[in-house]
Design an enzyme around this catalytic site. Structure first.
Site, PDB file in Angstrom:
ATOM      1  N   LYS A  41     -26.130 -32.371  -3.801  1.00  0.00           N
ATOM      2  CA  LYS A  41     -27.463 -32.805  -3.360  1.00  0.00           C
ATOM      3  C   LYS A  41     -28.563 -32.273  -4.278  1.00  0.00           C
ATOM      4  O   LYS A  41     -29.597 -32.902  -4.424  1.00  0.00           O
ATOM      5  CB  LYS A  41     -27.713 -32.350  -1.921  1.00  0.00           C
ATOM      6  N   ARG A 136     -30.099 -21.880  11.515  1.00  0.00           N
ATOM      7  CA  ARG A 136     -30.280 -23.298  11.251  1.00  0.00           C
ATOM      8  C   ARG A 136     -29.246 -24.003  12.133  1.00  0.00           C
ATOM      9  O   ARG A 136     -29.315 -23.876  13.344  1.00  0.00           O
ATOM     10  CB  ARG A 136     -30.150 -23.616   9.750  1.00  0.00           C
TER      11      ARG A 136
HETATM   12  C1  LIG Z   1     -26.914 -27.253   0.584  1.00  0.00           C
HETATM   13  C2  LIG Z   1     -25.786 -26.771   1.362  1.00  0.00           C
HETATM   14  C3  LIG Z   1     -24.740 -26.097   0.711  1.00  0.00           C
HETATM   15  C4  LIG Z   1     -24.794 -25.750  -0.763  1.00  0.00           C
HETATM   16  O1  LIG Z   1     -25.751 -24.736  -0.960  1.00  0.00           O
HETATM   17  P1  LIG Z   1     -25.966 -24.029  -2.391  1.00  0.00           P
HETATM   18  O2  LIG Z   1     -26.849 -22.888  -2.082  1.00  0.00           O
HETATM   19  O3  LIG Z   1     -26.605 -25.050  -3.266  1.00  0.00           O
HETATM   20  O4  LIG Z   1     -24.649 -23.606  -2.895  1.00  0.00           O
HETATM   21  C5  LIG Z   1     -23.658 -25.712   1.467  1.00  0.00           C
HETATM   22  N1  LIG Z   1     -23.598 -25.966   2.786  1.00  0.00           N
HETATM   23  C6  LIG Z   1     -24.581 -26.601   3.459  1.00  0.00           C
HETATM   24  C7  LIG Z   1     -24.449 -26.835   4.918  1.00  0.00           C
HETATM   25  C8  LIG Z   1     -25.708 -27.020   2.763  1.00  0.00           C
HETATM   26  O5  LIG Z   1     -26.688 -27.632   3.414  1.00  0.00           O
END
Ligand SMILES: *Cc1c(COP(=O)(O)O)cnc(C)c1O
Length: 368
Positions: A41, A136
């Site tokens: 993402k 969250r």
């Molecule tokens: C964005 C996200 C990740 C990845 O996070 P990074 O800090 O970019 O490694 C993993 N799990 C969830 C639920 C996320 O929203």
């Protein structure tokens, strides 16, 4: 087709460096029996980037945005797709159609996923999220989580309970300590005792959990991490936490922006001071006459100018409006380094600037 202006500004993506980072993290995790979901993402699912994850053979490719994953599916990506933002009920049908796996924290949503999986003749895999204090997504009440796990296992026939996961270090800035991640293993074992079998996946967080692998103190049973930033930028672990990431590339992404004006000007605005282009009151420091340069891009392209990182020493970012970025280049001038109109300056990115720039239809993306 949308018009994408060739030339500057442009975002250069070094796919070999990206591939190196993916392989490096994958190997480091594999030593501890941990597989990774490559979370794409942060670069808006740019397809050439995703291809590197797929070729490296990651366990899943994940995104928080269904539109990224839909695009990958259409392009023929074969790796299992993981929806990492807990789904909206209104997108449940598409989640089942597009993704093999999703993270979940609501029984109502699980029931809807199950219904669509039945209609589509599929088994959809779910990972239930525990909230361990980052506040969250996820169940805070672990008794309720265990009850729902049992319902998924025994009553929702078109769902497969693949495992459990946690997210930390996002909203609540909670660290992925060994104790925190052990709590997740405890939740997993409680669920296993209830359903009478082992869970395949215990997903212990994101980039910040890589620190446990680097320190060698990741709880034994954690066998998956969902990693985005730590591969795409590899910036937070060395810069915020002081971990050695010298074996990884911090410059997978390069922003190239063109200088459109160079002039000596006062550093304090002249006139009665009101609000800037975004309605903010700004403090301006008076440093006398300074050499300044303007770049032909602005907040619309990257968000916050303070998070652009000039590669060249001696450049200070003063601010920006929608389509202009203002630099102080007096320090360069003092060293006899001249910047001219038409010159192109390079910048490293932060996570937020990467998200904005890769999302921007106005930025030419060049893959090398
Ligand atoms: C964005 C996200 C990740 C990845 O996070 P990074 O800090 O970019 O490694 C993993 N799990 C969830 C639920 C996320 O929203």
């Amino acid at each position: 087709m949308a018009y994408v202006k060739p030339g500057n500004p442009k975002l250069i993506v070094d796919l070999n460096k990206l591939r190196h980072n993916i392989e490096y993290v994958k190997r480091m995790c594999a030593k501890d029996g941990v597989q990774i979901a490559g979370v794409i993402k942060g670069c808006t699912g740019l397809f050439p980037c995703v291809e590197q994850f797929e070729r490296a053979g990651v366990q899943f490719i994940g995104s928080s945005r269904l539109e990224h994953l839909a695009e990958l599916k259409e392009q023929g990506v074969q790796a299992p797709l993981l929806m990492v933002r807990i789904p909206m009920i209104s997108e449940a049908e598409d989640v089942v159609r597009i993704c093999e796996y999703s993270l979940n924290s609501e029984l109502a949503t699980l029931k809807t996923l199950n219904k669509h999986a039945r209609t589509q003749g599929k088994i959809h895999n779910v990972i239930l999220m525990a909230d361990l204090g980052d506040l969250r997504e996820g169940w805070w009440d672990k008794e309720e989580m265990t009850d729902v796990a049992e319902i998924v296992e025994n009553e929702l026939e078109n769902l497969h309970l693949a495992g459990v996961g946690v997210n930390v270090g996002c909203y609540g800035s909670v660290l992925a300590t060994t104790e925190k991640l052990q709590e997740l293993v405890d939740v997993a074992e409680k669920i296993e005792a209830r359903i009478g079998r082992e869970l395949e996946i215990i997903s212990g967080g994101a980039t910040t959990s890589l620190m446990r692998i680097m320190d060698g103190n990741l709880p034994e049973r954690i066998n998956n991490l969902r990693v985005g930033e730590g591969i795409l930028l590899a910036y937070d672990l060395p810069t915020l936490y002081g971990y050695d990431c010298s074996n990884m590339h911090q410059d997978v992404f390069t922003l190239r922006a063109e200088v459109i004006e160079v002039k000596d000007k006062p550093s304090h605005p002249i006139g009665e001071i009101g609000f800037d282009a975004f309605g903010h009151r700004v403090q301006y420091e008076d440093r006398g006459i300074r050499k300044r340069a303007l770049l032909g891009l602005g907040k619309v392209d990257y968000g916050n100018p303070a998070e652009l990182l000039p590669r060249m020493q001696g450049i200070q970012i003063l601010g920006a409006s929608s389509d202009h970025t203002i630099l102080d280049i007096q320090a360069l001038a003092d060293q006899g380094k001249e910047i001219m109109v038409g010159d192109v300056l390079e910048f490293d990115l932060s996570y937020a600037t990467m998200v904005y720039l890769t999302n921007s239809g106005n930025i030419d993306k060049v893959f090398i």
